[in-house]
Scaffold this motif. Structure first.
Motif, PDB file in Angstrom:
ATOM      1  N   PRO A 291       1.915   8.333   9.699  1.00 30.45           N
ATOM      2  CA  PRO A 291       2.433   8.166   8.333  1.00 30.45           C
ATOM      3  C   PRO A 291       1.404   7.482   7.434  1.00 30.45           C
ATOM      4  O   PRO A 291       0.620   6.649   7.906  1.00 30.45           O
ATOM      5  CB  PRO A 291       3.664   7.269   8.525  1.00 30.45           C
ATOM      6  N   LEU A 292       1.430   7.835   6.148  1.00 33.48           N
ATOM      7  CA  LEU A 292       0.456   7.316   5.180  1.00 33.48           C
ATOM      8  C   LEU A 292       0.341   5.778   5.196  1.00 33.48           C
ATOM      9  O   LEU A 292      -0.771   5.263   5.275  1.00 33.48           O
ATOM     10  CB  LEU A 292       0.815   7.840   3.782  1.00 33.48           C
ATOM     11  N   PRO A 293       1.460   5.015   5.166  1.00 27.45           N
ATOM     12  CA  PRO A 293       1.320   3.551   5.177  1.00 27.45           C
ATOM     13  C   PRO A 293       0.582   3.046   6.431  1.00 27.45           C
ATOM     14  O   PRO A 293      -0.209   2.100   6.340  1.00 27.45           O
ATOM     15  CB  PRO A 293       2.770   3.039   5.153  1.00 27.45           C
ATOM     16  N   ASP A 294       0.816   3.672   7.579  1.00 28.46           N
ATOM     17  CA  ASP A 294       0.133   3.261   8.816  1.00 28.46           C
ATOM     18  C   ASP A 294      -1.373   3.475   8.697  1.00 28.46           C
ATOM     19  O   ASP A 294      -2.166   2.644   9.118  1.00 28.46           O
ATOM     20  CB  ASP A 294       0.649   4.058  10.027  1.00 28.46           C
ATOM     21  N   ARG A 295      -1.751   4.617   8.107  1.00 32.14           N
ATOM     22  CA  ARG A 295      -3.183   4.909   7.970  1.00 32.14           C
ATOM     23  C   ARG A 295      -3.840   3.952   6.976  1.00 32.14           C
ATOM     24  O   ARG A 295      -4.952   3.492   7.196  1.00 32.14           O
ATOM     25  CB  ARG A 295      -3.393   6.374   7.558  1.00 32.14           C
ATOM     26  N   ILE A 296      -3.129   3.625   5.885  1.00 31.74           N
ATOM     27  CA  ILE A 296      -3.671   2.683   4.903  1.00 31.74           C
ATOM     28  C   ILE A 296      -3.842   1.314   5.563  1.00 31.74           C
ATOM     29  O   ILE A 296      -4.903   0.691   5.461  1.00 31.74           O
ATOM     30  CB  ILE A 296      -2.752   2.580   3.661  1.00 31.74           C
ATOM     31  N   ASN A 297      -2.802   0.845   6.272  1.00 29.94           N
ATOM     32  CA  ASN A 297      -2.877  -0.460   6.934  1.00 29.94           C
ATOM     33  C   ASN A 297      -4.001  -0.502   7.960  1.00 29.94           C
ATOM     34  O   ASN A 297      -4.659  -1.526   8.124  1.00 29.94           O
ATOM     35  CB  ASN A 297      -1.536  -0.812   7.597  1.00 29.94           C
ATOM     36  N   TYR A 298      -4.211   0.614   8.655  1.00 34.93           N
ATOM     37  CA  TYR A 298      -5.275   0.665   9.664  1.00 34.93           C
ATOM     38  C   TYR A 298      -6.642   0.443   9.007  1.00 34.93           C
ATOM     39  O   TYR A 298      -7.452  -0.342   9.476  1.00 34.93           O
ATOM     40  CB  TYR A 298      -5.243   2.014  10.399  1.00 34.93           C
ATOM     41  N   ILE A 299      -6.884   1.130   7.885  1.00 38.64           N
ATOM     42  CA  ILE A 299      -8.183   1.001   7.204  1.00 38.64           C
ATOM     43  C   ILE A 299      -8.336  -0.390   6.591  1.00 38.64           C
ATOM     44  O   ILE A 299      -9.393  -0.999   6.662  1.00 38.64           O
ATOM     45  CB  ILE A 299      -8.358   2.122   6.163  1.00 38.64           C
ATOM     46  N   LEU A 300      -7.236  -0.926   6.032  1.00 42.50           N
ATOM     47  CA  LEU A 300      -7.297  -2.289   5.480  1.00 42.50           C
ATOM     48  C   LEU A 300      -7.675  -3.277   6.585  1.00 42.50           C
ATOM     49  O   LEU A 300      -8.548  -4.125   6.403  1.00 42.50           O
ATOM     50  CB  LEU A 300      -5.952  -2.691   4.861  1.00 42.50           C
ATOM     51  N   ALA A 301      -7.021  -3.157   7.749  1.00 43.19           N
ATOM     52  CA  ALA A 301      -7.248  -4.126   8.829  1.00 43.19           C
ATOM     53  C   ALA A 301      -8.589  -3.935   9.521  1.00 43.19           C
ATOM     54  O   ALA A 301      -9.252  -4.906   9.874  1.00 43.19           O
ATOM     55  CB  ALA A 301      -6.113  -4.030   9.856  1.00 43.19           C
TER      56      ALA A 301
ATOM     57  N   GLY B 285     -14.365  -7.671   5.783  1.00 46.11           N
ATOM     58  CA  GLY B 285     -15.342  -7.989   4.742  1.00 46.11           C
ATOM     59  C   GLY B 285     -14.817  -9.029   3.768  1.00 46.11           C
ATOM     60  O   GLY B 285     -15.537  -9.937   3.352  1.00 46.11           O
ATOM     61  N   LEU B 286     -13.537  -8.918   3.404  1.00 45.54           N
ATOM     62  CA  LEU B 286     -12.949  -9.874   2.458  1.00 45.54           C
ATOM     63  C   LEU B 286     -12.794 -11.253   3.103  1.00 45.54           C
ATOM     64  O   LEU B 286     -12.806 -12.271   2.410  1.00 45.54           O
ATOM     65  CB  LEU B 286     -11.578  -9.383   1.977  1.00 45.54           C
ATOM     66  N   ALA B 287     -12.657 -11.283   4.426  1.00 48.31           N
ATOM     67  CA  ALA B 287     -12.442 -12.552   5.132  1.00 48.31           C
ATOM     68  C   ALA B 287     -13.602 -13.516   4.915  1.00 48.31           C
ATOM     69  O   ALA B 287     -13.425 -14.730   4.934  1.00 48.31           O
ATOM     70  CB  ALA B 287     -12.237 -12.293   6.625  1.00 48.31           C
ATOM     71  N   ALA B 288     -14.799 -12.976   4.655  1.00 48.57           N
ATOM     72  CA  ALA B 288     -15.975 -13.816   4.407  1.00 48.57           C
ATOM     73  C   ALA B 288     -15.767 -14.670   3.158  1.00 48.57           C
ATOM     74  O   ALA B 288     -16.343 -15.739   3.021  1.00 48.57           O
ATOM     75  CB  ALA B 288     -17.214 -12.947   4.254  1.00 48.57           C
ATOM     76  N   HIS B 289     -14.919 -14.203   2.237  1.00 51.28           N
ATOM     77  CA  HIS B 289     -14.627 -14.938   1.008  1.00 51.28           C
ATOM     78  C   HIS B 289     -13.260 -15.606   1.114  1.00 51.28           C
ATOM     79  O   HIS B 289     -12.693 -16.016   0.107  1.00 51.28           O
ATOM     80  CB  HIS B 289     -14.629 -13.982  -0.195  1.00 51.28           C
ATOM     81  N   GLY B 290     -12.710 -15.654   2.322  1.00 53.05           N
ATOM     82  CA  GLY B 290     -11.398 -16.264   2.517  1.00 53.05           C
ATOM     83  C   GLY B 290     -10.285 -15.431   1.919  1.00 53.05           C
ATOM     84  O   GLY B 290      -9.201 -15.927   1.639  1.00 53.05           O
ATOM     85  N   GLY B 291     -10.551 -14.138   1.729  1.00 54.41           N
ATOM     86  CA  GLY B 291      -9.553 -13.284   1.089  1.00 54.41           C
ATOM     87  C   GLY B 291      -8.980 -12.250   2.030  1.00 54.41           C
ATOM     88  O   GLY B 291      -9.436 -12.071   3.157  1.00 54.41           O
TER      89      GLY B 291
ATOM     90  N   THR C 153     -14.243  -5.449  -6.755  1.00 50.58           N
ATOM     91  CA  THR C 153     -13.947  -5.283  -5.325  1.00 50.58           C
ATOM     92  C   THR C 153     -12.937  -4.158  -5.135  1.00 50.58           C
ATOM     93  O   THR C 153     -13.092  -3.285  -4.298  1.00 50.58           O
ATOM     94  CB  THR C 153     -13.360  -6.601  -4.749  1.00 50.58           C
ATOM     95  N   LEU C 154     -11.895  -4.180  -5.984  1.00 51.84           N
ATOM     96  CA  LEU C 154     -10.827  -3.191  -5.867  1.00 51.84           C
ATOM     97  C   LEU C 154     -11.365  -1.789  -6.104  1.00 51.84           C
ATOM     98  O   LEU C 154     -11.175  -0.889  -5.299  1.00 51.84           O
ATOM     99  CB  LEU C 154      -9.707  -3.499  -6.870  1.00 51.84           C
ATOM    100  N   LYS C 155     -12.076  -1.613  -7.230  1.00 41.88           N
ATOM    101  CA  LYS C 155     -12.543  -0.271  -7.591  1.00 41.88           C
ATOM    102  C   LYS C 155     -13.640   0.234  -6.651  1.00 41.88           C
ATOM    103  O   LYS C 155     -13.559   1.334  -6.128  1.00 41.88           O
ATOM    104  CB  LYS C 155     -13.093  -0.270  -9.032  1.00 41.88           C
ATOM    105  N   GLN C 156     -14.687  -0.577  -6.459  1.00 41.59           N
ATOM    106  CA  GLN C 156     -15.838  -0.069  -5.712  1.00 41.59           C
ATOM    107  C   GLN C 156     -15.657  -0.145  -4.215  1.00 41.59           C
ATOM    108  O   GLN C 156     -16.132   0.705  -3.489  1.00 41.59           O
ATOM    109  CB  GLN C 156     -17.099  -0.833  -6.127  1.00 41.59           C
ATOM    110  N   GLY C 157     -14.984  -1.208  -3.757  1.00 40.72           N
ATOM    111  CA  GLY C 157     -14.865  -1.357  -2.316  1.00 40.72           C
ATOM    112  C   GLY C 157     -13.601  -0.741  -1.765  1.00 40.72           C
ATOM    113  O   GLY C 157     -13.618   0.275  -1.073  1.00 40.72           O
ATOM    114  N   VAL C 158     -12.478  -1.329  -2.148  1.00 44.39           N
ATOM    115  CA  VAL C 158     -11.201  -0.954  -1.543  1.00 44.39           C
ATOM    116  C   VAL C 158     -10.798   0.473  -1.900  1.00 44.39           C
ATOM    117  O   VAL C 158     -10.538   1.289  -1.021  1.00 44.39           O
ATOM    118  CB  VAL C 158     -10.104  -1.967  -1.959  1.00 44.39           C
ATOM    119  N   GLU C 159     -10.783   0.781  -3.198  1.00 42.80           N
ATOM    120  CA  GLU C 159     -10.316   2.107  -3.618  1.00 42.80           C
ATOM    121  C   GLU C 159     -11.216   3.213  -3.096  1.00 42.80           C
ATOM    122  O   GLU C 159     -10.736   4.215  -2.564  1.00 42.80           O
ATOM    123  CB  GLU C 159     -10.205   2.193  -5.143  1.00 42.80           C
TER     124      GLU C 159
END
Length: 195
Positions: A109-119, A125-131, A161-167
């Motif tokens: 399912p789409l949410p599972d795939r999104i969560n997989y890529i986020l995790a 990468g965001l964890a380096a900035h505490g995010g 970050t949102l536009k260039q990295g995450v999106e």
């Protein structure tokens, strides 16, 4: 390929521990607590016959049976149990690369795939900035609605970050995603990495 690999040394070591328990038919159960989260932990426990759960998957290791907790199975893929001896005695190690995020395929399912890529790709990468960033929902069937937390909340660089990295990462990996929306309240800047 076996779902969980148990090396010969780990098998022998566990068999010795089981023998000391002096319980007929004692096995070992492997399970993941808080699977799919960054707090996931893979655990081994004795499993006497009266604690075997009917849905458990069984692996016969000759000297004993290894039971895999049914709900943990997707997170135990490619798990590896080893025992190595050193001067202090020895150490049993369990590596479960998919404990925090199950290995998923393109039919998930789409949410599972999104969560997989986020995790697996974005949050490290965001964890380096505490995010961190998490999925709130999928809107209009193709827009990932995200919430940034930690050092990303209120950060002046978050739109970049949102536009260039995450999106770009999400839309590249998941072609049917048409966009990403951020619902974070960025007026709250107390922990922001860049103010």
């Amino acid at each position: 390929m076996a779902l969980v690999t148990v090396t010969d040394s780990a098998r022998d070591y566990l068999a010795q521990l089981i023998e000391k328990q002096d319980v007929e038919g004692m096995g070992v159960r492997i399970f993941v607590t808080q699977p799919g989260t960054k707090h996931a932990e893979t655990c081994l426990a004795y499993c006497p016959p009266n604690e075997v759960v009917p849905t458990d998957e069984k692996i016969d290791l000759e000297k004993f049976t290894l039971y895999l907790d049914h709900n943990s199975v997707p997170f135990l893929e490619e798990a590896y149990v080893d025992y190595s001896t050193d001067r202090m005695g020895g150490q049993l190690t369990i590596k479960a690369p998919n404990a925090k995020v199950p290995n998923i395929d393109e039919n998930a399912p789409l949410p599972d795939r999104i969560n997989y890529i986020l995790a697996s790709e974005i949050n490290p990468g965001l964890a380096a900035h505490g995010g961190e960033v998490s999925l709130v929902e999928v809107a209009d069937e193709s827009v990932a609605v995200l919430r940034f937390g930690g050092g990303c909340q209120g950060c002046s660089a978050v739109s970049l970050t949102l536009k260039q990295g995450v999106e770009s990462t999400l839309t590249e990996r998941i072609p049917e995603l048409t966009g990403v929306r951020d619902v974070t309240d960025h007026t709250y800047t107390e922990n922001a990495y860049y103010q």
